[in-house]
Design a protein around this motif. Structure first.
Motif, PDB file in Angstrom:
ATOM      1  N   ALA A  25       3.441   1.037  -2.917  1.00 42.79           N
ATOM      2  CA  ALA A  25       3.938   0.005  -2.002  1.00 42.79           C
ATOM      3  C   ALA A  25       5.234  -0.627  -2.518  1.00 42.79           C
ATOM      4  O   ALA A  25       6.162  -0.869  -1.747  1.00 42.79           O
ATOM      5  CB  ALA A  25       2.879  -1.065  -1.780  1.00 42.79           C
ATOM      6  N   LEU A  26       5.299  -0.862  -3.828  1.00 42.94           N
ATOM      7  CA  LEU A  26       6.503  -1.475  -4.390  1.00 42.94           C
ATOM      8  C   LEU A  26       7.675  -0.495  -4.390  1.00 42.94           C
ATOM      9  O   LEU A  26       8.822  -0.878  -4.135  1.00 42.94           O
ATOM     10  CB  LEU A  26       6.235  -1.987  -5.799  1.00 42.94           C
ATOM     11  CG  LEU A  26       5.285  -3.170  -5.886  1.00 42.94           C
ATOM     12  CD1 LEU A  26       5.015  -3.531  -7.340  1.00 42.94           C
ATOM     13  CD2 LEU A  26       5.838  -4.363  -5.138  1.00 42.94           C
ATOM     14  N   CYS A  28       8.127   1.935  -2.249  1.00 44.47           N
ATOM     15  CA  CYS A  28       8.576   2.026  -0.855  1.00 44.47           C
ATOM     16  C   CYS A  28       9.386   0.795  -0.461  1.00 44.47           C
ATOM     17  O   CYS A  28      10.398   0.904   0.235  1.00 44.47           O
ATOM     18  CB  CYS A  28       7.385   2.192   0.078  1.00 44.47           C
ATOM     19  SG  CYS A  28       6.611   3.816  -0.004  1.00 44.47           S
ATOM     20  N   LYS A  29       8.938  -0.355  -0.915  1.00 45.13           N
ATOM     21  CA  LYS A  29       9.633  -1.603  -0.586  1.00 45.13           C
ATOM     22  C   LYS A  29      11.067  -1.579  -1.117  1.00 45.13           C
ATOM     23  O   LYS A  29      11.987  -2.044  -0.444  1.00 45.13           O
ATOM     24  CB  LYS A  29       8.873  -2.795  -1.169  1.00 45.13           C
ATOM     25  CG  LYS A  29       9.424  -4.129  -0.759  1.00 45.13           C
ATOM     26  CD  LYS A  29       8.563  -5.258  -1.295  1.00 45.13           C
ATOM     27  CE  LYS A  29       9.142  -6.596  -0.898  1.00 45.13           C
ATOM     28  NZ  LYS A  29       8.346  -7.707  -1.417  1.00 45.13           N
ATOM     29  N   GLU A  30      11.266  -1.010  -2.294  1.00 47.33           N
ATOM     30  CA  GLU A  30      12.610  -0.910  -2.873  1.00 47.33           C
ATOM     31  C   GLU A  30      13.525  -0.045  -2.008  1.00 47.33           C
ATOM     32  O   GLU A  30      14.730  -0.261  -1.961  1.00 47.33           O
ATOM     33  CB  GLU A  30      12.563  -0.355  -4.290  1.00 47.33           C
ATOM     34  CG  GLU A  30      12.072  -1.329  -5.318  1.00 47.33           C
ATOM     35  CD  GLU A  30      12.976  -2.542  -5.465  1.00 47.33           C
ATOM     36  OE1 GLU A  30      14.206  -2.375  -5.532  1.00 47.33           O
ATOM     37  OE2 GLU A  30      12.440  -3.664  -5.505  1.00 47.33           O
ATOM     38  N   ASN A  32      13.121   0.109   1.183  1.00 45.03           N
ATOM     39  CA  ASN A  32      13.095  -0.581   2.474  1.00 45.03           C
ATOM     40  C   ASN A  32      12.386   0.221   3.560  1.00 45.03           C
ATOM     41  O   ASN A  32      12.832   0.269   4.695  1.00 45.03           O
ATOM     42  CB  ASN A  32      14.507  -0.962   2.912  1.00 45.03           C
ATOM     43  CG  ASN A  32      14.502  -2.090   3.902  1.00 45.03           C
ATOM     44  OD1 ASN A  32      13.619  -2.933   3.893  1.00 45.03           O
ATOM     45  ND2 ASN A  32      15.491  -2.112   4.780  1.00 45.03           N
ATOM     46  N   SER A  34       8.159   1.372   4.897  1.00 47.65           N
ATOM     47  CA  SER A  34       6.736   1.065   4.724  1.00 47.65           C
ATOM     48  C   SER A  34       6.013   2.268   4.129  1.00 47.65           C
ATOM     49  O   SER A  34       6.489   3.398   4.204  1.00 47.65           O
ATOM     50  CB  SER A  34       6.103   0.698   6.073  1.00 47.65           C
ATOM     51  OG  SER A  34       6.002   1.851   6.887  1.00 47.65           O
TER      52      SER A  34
END
Length: 40
Positions: A25-26, A28-30, A32, A34
């Protein structure tokens, strides 16, 4: 929409981060995106 080469790079970077201990999740967040988009 991102280009196929940018998409491939994002997948590669996320996989590398995940293999080195980052949570998916982190990572993917980097990039941008989901987790659902990554897994799709």
């Amino acid at each position: 929409m991102i280009s196929p080469s940018d998409r491939a790079l994002a997948v590669e970077l996320i996989q590398e981060a995940n293999q080195n201990g980052a949570r998916l999740a982190l990572a993917c967040k980097e990039c941008n995106i989901s987790v659902r988009t990554y897994e799709g």
